[in-house]
Design a protein around this motif. Structure first.
Motif, PDB file in Angstrom:
ATOM      1  N   ILE A  97      -4.374  -4.793  -0.734  1.00 10.59           N
ATOM      2  CA  ILE A  97      -4.782  -3.699  -1.615  1.00 10.59           C
ATOM      3  C   ILE A  97      -3.547  -3.275  -2.399  1.00 10.59           C
ATOM      4  CG2 ILE A  97      -5.576  -1.294  -1.672  1.00 10.59           C
ATOM      5  CD1 ILE A  97      -7.008  -2.021   1.068  1.00 10.59           C
ATOM      6  N   VAL A  98      -3.677  -3.160  -3.700  1.00 10.82           N
ATOM      7  CA  VAL A  98      -2.544  -2.843  -4.562  1.00 10.82           C
ATOM      8  C   VAL A  98      -2.680  -1.424  -5.099  1.00 10.82           C
ATOM      9  CG1 VAL A  98      -1.269  -3.484  -6.641  1.00 10.82           C
ATOM     10  CG2 VAL A  98      -2.319  -5.263  -5.219  1.00 10.82           C
ATOM     11  N   THR A  99      -1.588  -0.685  -5.074  1.00  7.15           N
ATOM     12  CA  THR A  99      -1.566   0.652  -5.646  1.00  7.15           C
ATOM     13  C   THR A  99      -0.233   0.855  -6.360  1.00  7.15           C
ATOM     14  OG1 THR A  99      -1.971   2.995  -5.173  1.00  7.15           O
ATOM     15  CG2 THR A  99      -0.636   1.787  -3.569  1.00  7.15           C
ATOM     16  N   GLY A 100       0.018   2.068  -6.848  1.00  3.64           N
ATOM     17  CA  GLY A 100       1.286   2.383  -7.477  1.00  3.64           C
ATOM     18  C   GLY A 100       1.278   2.237  -8.983  1.00  3.64           C
ATOM     19  N   CYS A 101       2.472   2.300  -9.563  1.00  2.55           N
ATOM     20  CA  CYS A 101       2.593   2.356 -11.021  1.00  2.55           C
ATOM     21  C   CYS A 101       2.025   1.132 -11.714  1.00  2.55           C
ATOM     22  CB  CYS A 101       4.061   2.556 -11.404  1.00  2.55           C
ATOM     23  SG  CYS A 101       4.677   4.217 -11.059  1.00  2.55           S
ATOM     24  N   LEU A 102       2.252  -0.051 -11.151  1.00  2.96           N
ATOM     25  CA  LEU A 102       1.708  -1.247 -11.789  1.00  2.96           C
ATOM     26  C   LEU A 102       0.187  -1.275 -11.696  1.00  2.96           C
ATOM     27  CD1 LEU A 102       2.523  -3.754 -13.341  1.00  2.96           C
ATOM     28  CD2 LEU A 102       2.704  -4.985 -11.163  1.00  2.96           C
ATOM     29  N   GLY A 103      -0.356  -0.499 -10.761  1.00  2.00           N
ATOM     30  CA  GLY A 103      -1.809  -0.407 -10.648  1.00  2.00           C
ATOM     31  C   GLY A 103      -2.477   0.210 -11.863  1.00  2.00           C
ATOM     32  N   GLY A 111      -5.028 -10.747 -13.065  1.00  2.00           N
ATOM     33  CA  GLY A 111      -4.812 -11.987 -13.794  1.00  2.00           C
ATOM     34  C   GLY A 111      -3.878 -12.921 -13.054  1.00  2.00           C
ATOM     35  N   ALA A 112      -2.894 -12.337 -12.361  1.00  3.10           N
ATOM     36  CA  ALA A 112      -1.952 -13.149 -11.589  1.00  3.10           C
ATOM     37  C   ALA A 112      -2.442 -13.402 -10.176  1.00  3.10           C
ATOM     38  CB  ALA A 112      -0.587 -12.453 -11.553  1.00  3.10           C
ATOM     39  N   HIS A 113      -3.152 -12.426  -9.619  1.00  3.49           N
ATOM     40  CA  HIS A 113      -3.609 -12.522  -8.222  1.00  3.49           C
ATOM     41  C   HIS A 113      -5.070 -12.073  -8.128  1.00  3.49           C
ATOM     42  CE1 HIS A 113       0.436 -13.379  -6.872  1.00  3.49           C
ATOM     43  NE2 HIS A 113       0.898 -12.259  -7.403  1.00  3.49           N
ATOM     44  N   PRO A 114      -5.994 -12.925  -8.499  1.00  2.00           N
ATOM     45  CA  PRO A 114      -7.405 -12.530  -8.512  1.00  2.00           C
ATOM     46  C   PRO A 114      -7.987 -12.251  -7.129  1.00  2.00           C
ATOM     47  CG  PRO A 114      -7.153 -14.879  -8.966  1.00  2.00           C
ATOM     48  CD  PRO A 114      -5.785 -14.300  -9.002  1.00  2.00           C
ATOM     49  N   LYS A 115      -7.282 -12.623  -6.056  1.00  2.00           N
ATOM     50  CA  LYS A 115      -7.837 -12.458  -4.712  1.00  2.00           C
ATOM     51  C   LYS A 115      -7.503 -11.118  -4.072  1.00  2.00           C
ATOM     52  CE  LYS A 115      -8.089 -17.392  -3.616  1.00  2.00           C
ATOM     53  NZ  LYS A 115      -7.709 -18.463  -2.664  1.00  2.00           N
ATOM     54  N   VAL A 116      -6.794 -10.225  -4.794  1.00  2.00           N
ATOM     55  CA  VAL A 116      -6.533  -8.916  -4.189  1.00  2.00           C
ATOM     56  C   VAL A 116      -7.851  -8.180  -3.993  1.00  2.00           C
ATOM     57  CG1 VAL A 116      -4.203  -8.742  -5.145  1.00  2.00           C
ATOM     58  CG2 VAL A 116      -6.135  -7.805  -6.432  1.00  2.00           C
ATOM     59  N   LEU A 117      -7.915  -7.370  -2.948  1.00  2.00           N
ATOM     60  CA  LEU A 117      -9.160  -6.683  -2.603  1.00  2.00           C
ATOM     61  C   LEU A 117      -9.465  -5.523  -3.539  1.00  2.00           C
ATOM     62  CD1 LEU A 117      -8.766  -6.560   1.288  1.00  2.00           C
ATOM     63  CD2 LEU A 117     -10.006  -8.248  -0.087  1.00  2.00           C
ATOM     64  N   ALA A 118      -8.419  -4.819  -3.981  1.00  2.00           N
ATOM     65  CA  ALA A 118      -8.627  -3.650  -4.843  1.00  2.00           C
ATOM     66  C   ALA A 118      -7.317  -3.306  -5.525  1.00  2.00           C
ATOM     67  CB  ALA A 118      -9.130  -2.457  -4.034  1.00  2.00           C
ATOM     68  N   VAL A 119      -7.413  -2.632  -6.670  1.00  2.00           N
ATOM     69  CA  VAL A 119      -6.247  -2.158  -7.401  1.00  2.00           C
ATOM     70  C   VAL A 119      -6.472  -0.692  -7.763  1.00  2.00           C
ATOM     71  CG1 VAL A 119      -4.796  -2.409  -9.445  1.00  2.00           C
ATOM     72  CG2 VAL A 119      -5.799  -4.449  -8.382  1.00  2.00           C
ATOM     73  N   THR A 120      -5.517   0.171  -7.406  1.00  2.00           N
ATOM     74  CA  THR A 120      -5.595   1.584  -7.781  1.00  2.00           C
ATOM     75  C   THR A 120      -4.278   1.985  -8.444  1.00  2.00           C
ATOM     76  OG1 THR A 120      -4.667   2.512  -5.736  1.00  2.00           O
ATOM     77  CG2 THR A 120      -7.025   1.990  -5.743  1.00  2.00           C
ATOM     78  N   GLY A 121      -4.307   3.046  -9.210  1.00  2.00           N
ATOM     79  CA  GLY A 121      -3.133   3.499  -9.938  1.00  2.00           C
ATOM     80  C   GLY A 121      -2.230   4.391  -9.114  1.00  2.00           C
ATOM     81  N   PRO A 122      -1.184   4.940  -9.730  1.00  2.00           N
ATOM     82  CA  PRO A 122      -0.222   5.774  -8.999  1.00  2.00           C
ATOM     83  C   PRO A 122      -0.844   7.068  -8.504  1.00  2.00           C
ATOM     84  CG  PRO A 122       0.196   5.855 -11.361  1.00  2.00           C
ATOM     85  CD  PRO A 122      -0.831   4.790 -11.146  1.00  2.00           C
ATOM     86  N   HIS A 123      -0.395   7.496  -7.340  1.00  2.00           N
ATOM     87  CA  HIS A 123      -0.827   8.713  -6.617  1.00  2.00           C
ATOM     88  C   HIS A 123      -2.342   8.909  -6.619  1.00  2.00           C
ATOM     89  CE1 HIS A 123      -0.878  11.070 -10.451  1.00  2.00           C
ATOM     90  NE2 HIS A 123       0.246  10.466 -10.715  1.00  2.00           N
ATOM     91  N   GLN A 124      -3.118   7.797  -6.533  1.00  2.00           N
ATOM     92  CA  GLN A 124      -4.577   7.879  -6.386  1.00  2.00           C
ATOM     93  C   GLN A 124      -4.921   7.690  -4.904  1.00  2.00           C
ATOM     94  OE1 GLN A 124      -6.243   4.988  -9.102  1.00  2.00           O
ATOM     95  NE2 GLN A 124      -5.970   6.333 -10.871  1.00  2.00           N
ATOM     96  N   TYR A 125      -4.584   8.718  -4.117  1.00  2.00           N
ATOM     97  CA  TYR A 125      -4.684   8.590  -2.666  1.00  2.00           C
ATOM     98  C   TYR A 125      -6.118   8.338  -2.200  1.00  2.00           C
ATOM     99  CZ  TYR A 125      -0.185  10.913  -3.296  1.00  2.00           C
ATOM    100  OH  TYR A 125       1.066  11.239  -3.719  1.00  2.00           O
ATOM    101  N   GLU A 126      -7.075   9.055  -2.771  1.00  2.00           N
ATOM    102  CA  GLU A 126      -8.461   8.903  -2.320  1.00  2.00           C
ATOM    103  C   GLU A 126      -8.971   7.493  -2.601  1.00  2.00           C
ATOM    104  OE1 GLU A 126      -9.813  11.097  -0.500  1.00  2.00           O
ATOM    105  OE2 GLU A 126      -8.212  12.572  -0.820  1.00  2.00           O
TER     106      GLU A 126
END
Length: 453
Positions: A97-103, A111-126
């Protein structure tokens, strides 16, 4: 960009500061935290929430049911590091699961890693928690796991970062932080103080105050009772009995009012101020205040009030349009300013930054040459300033004691990970990590000191 050391990555440090012992069958999550201390605080908050829901925290990939990668996206080199870390986590664990600024750029990641489960942005805790729930459903033992949230720390227990706000109102052309993290949003002072009190009660001896623009804290409140709330916040934090270190302090005029608190001992005599450059034309192209001469006056005023103040800053060399004369002005300014701690970056384009469109980009070989010359200047200043401390007695905080009994410490002039250290190599039997002791400095190097009890 200030990156966190490998010791904070669970894949690189099985002994990272995560000590939870998982029960049989407990769902576990790993964490890779990249980027600045502000991102590290986000990682701690996510792990704290997960721990309160009954998840175990795994110090390595193989023991985790899924891995969260908290990314950095400030520079293109940081984006590349984030993509590498995601790829490594996918290879080692497979459920990421990817989060943070690059999210904030999900298509770039998928595009680089299509198999990630989810992508969220910075400080999106919920959203991060929702993604974890979907990937690894919680399975708490109500008699063991469902306890009030206690903080999960990715730093040693004797110091902690204290984030007081999110976002930034500045429009620096080389920076995309406002696009990724939004405009300035300050935490309520009561919430900050409550967190600080709990940290001190739990054994924290040093609070590292961080934000994107610390001196602007509270100026986003329309109904505030004081013009600059950072002043009363600093005073209140200083009353808790811990060291209080101020990071990312933009050099507004009201910073002069912080310095007396340092002279009084309420706040450490340390200012981390991002000057970025000294030539007025370069600063204008950066969309930064172009008053380097007045900045020298401010520095003189700070030192007049608090002679032992430590000044830390970062600079960019090779910014688009920077001429040799402009760079020489920066070197001359450094001679006058005599800053204690200095970091320097070679300019990089960042997707979405307005500086990309500026004319006259500086060739890489010239950037490297200017960086080398700048760091040579900074190193000489540092070496001279540290040599002047030989023979002085000063208080230090103990960060580590190795198996040979050598203690790694920091003075009030040293922030963890980014500044120097003071080493004690004998007579350390009575020392403990997190203790504050007085030493005499008996040797100095380019960036570090040695001392004896």
């Amino acid at each position: 960009m200030s990156q966190n050391p490998p010791s904070l990555r669970p894949d690189l440090a099985p002994s990272a500061k995560i000590t939870d012992a998982s029960r049989a069958g407990q769902p576990t999550i790993g964490m890779v935290s990249l980027g600045c201390p502000k991102a590290l605080v986000d990682s701690e908050r996510i792990l704290t929430r997960l721990r309160a829901e009954g998840y175990g925290i795994s110090p390595n990939y193989s023991g985790a049911d899924a891995v969260i990668v908290n990314t950095c996206g400030f520079l293109d080199s940081a984006k590349a590091e984030s993509l590498d870390a995601i790829g490594e986590a996918l290879a080692e664990n497979g459920r990421v699961i990817v989060t943070g600024c690059l999210g904030a750029e999900p298509e770039y990641i998928t595009g680089a890693h299509p198999k990630v489960l989810a992508v969220t942005g910075p400080h999106q805790y919920e959203q991060v928690l929702d993604a974890v729930h979907a990937a690894v459903p919680p399975d708490p033992d109500p008699f063991i796991d469902l306890l009030p949230a206690t903080g999960v720390s990715l730093t040693p227990r004797h110091y902690s970062y204290l984030k007081i706000s999110e976002g930034c109102n500045h429009k620096c052309k080389f920076c995309i932080i406002p696009d990724m993290r939004g405009l300035l949003t300050s935490r309520p002072a009561k919430a900050v103080l409550r967190e600080a009190e709990k940290l001190v009660e739990s054994g924290v001896r040093e609070l590292l105050v961080i934000s994107q623009d610390t001196s602007a804290y509270g100026t986003d409140w329309k109904d505030r009772n004081e013009k600059f709330p950072i002043l009363s916040l600093a005073r209140d934090l200083g009353s808790l009995g811990a060291w209080v270190r101020m990071h990312y302090v933009y050099p507004y005029p009201h910073v002069r009012e912080l310095v007396p608190l340092m002279a009084e001992g309420l706040v450490l005599p340390y200012l981390d101020i991002p000057f970025q450059h000294a030539h007025p034309e370069t600063l204008k192209r950066m969309a930064r205040p172009a008053a380097a001469a007045r900045t020298l006056d401010e520095i003189a005023a700070w030192r007049d009030v608090c002679p032992d103040i430590t000044l830390r800053s970062t600079f960019i060399v090779g910014y688009p349009g920077e001429t040799e004369d402009e760079f020489q002005t920066l070197l001359d300014w450094m001679d006058e300013a005599q800053l204690d701690r200095v970091g320097c970056f070679q300019y990089e384009n960042v997707d979405g930054a307005r500086s990309n469109a500026l004319p006259d980009h500086v060739p890489d070989e010239i950037k490297q040459d200017r960086w080398d010359r700048f760091m040579e200047k900074a190193q000489a200043i540092s070496e001279a300033k540290l040599a002047a401390k030989v023979g002085q007695r000063m208080k230090v905080i103990v960060d580590d004691i190795d198996e040979d009994g050598i203690a790694t410490c920091r003075t009030k002039a040293d922030a963890p990970e980014i500044d120097g250290n003071l080493f004690i190599d004998e007579g350390t039997d009575g020392l403990t990590v997190g203790g504050i002791v007085e030493v005499e400095v008996d040797e100095a190097g380019e960036y570090d000191l040695w001392g004896r009890l």
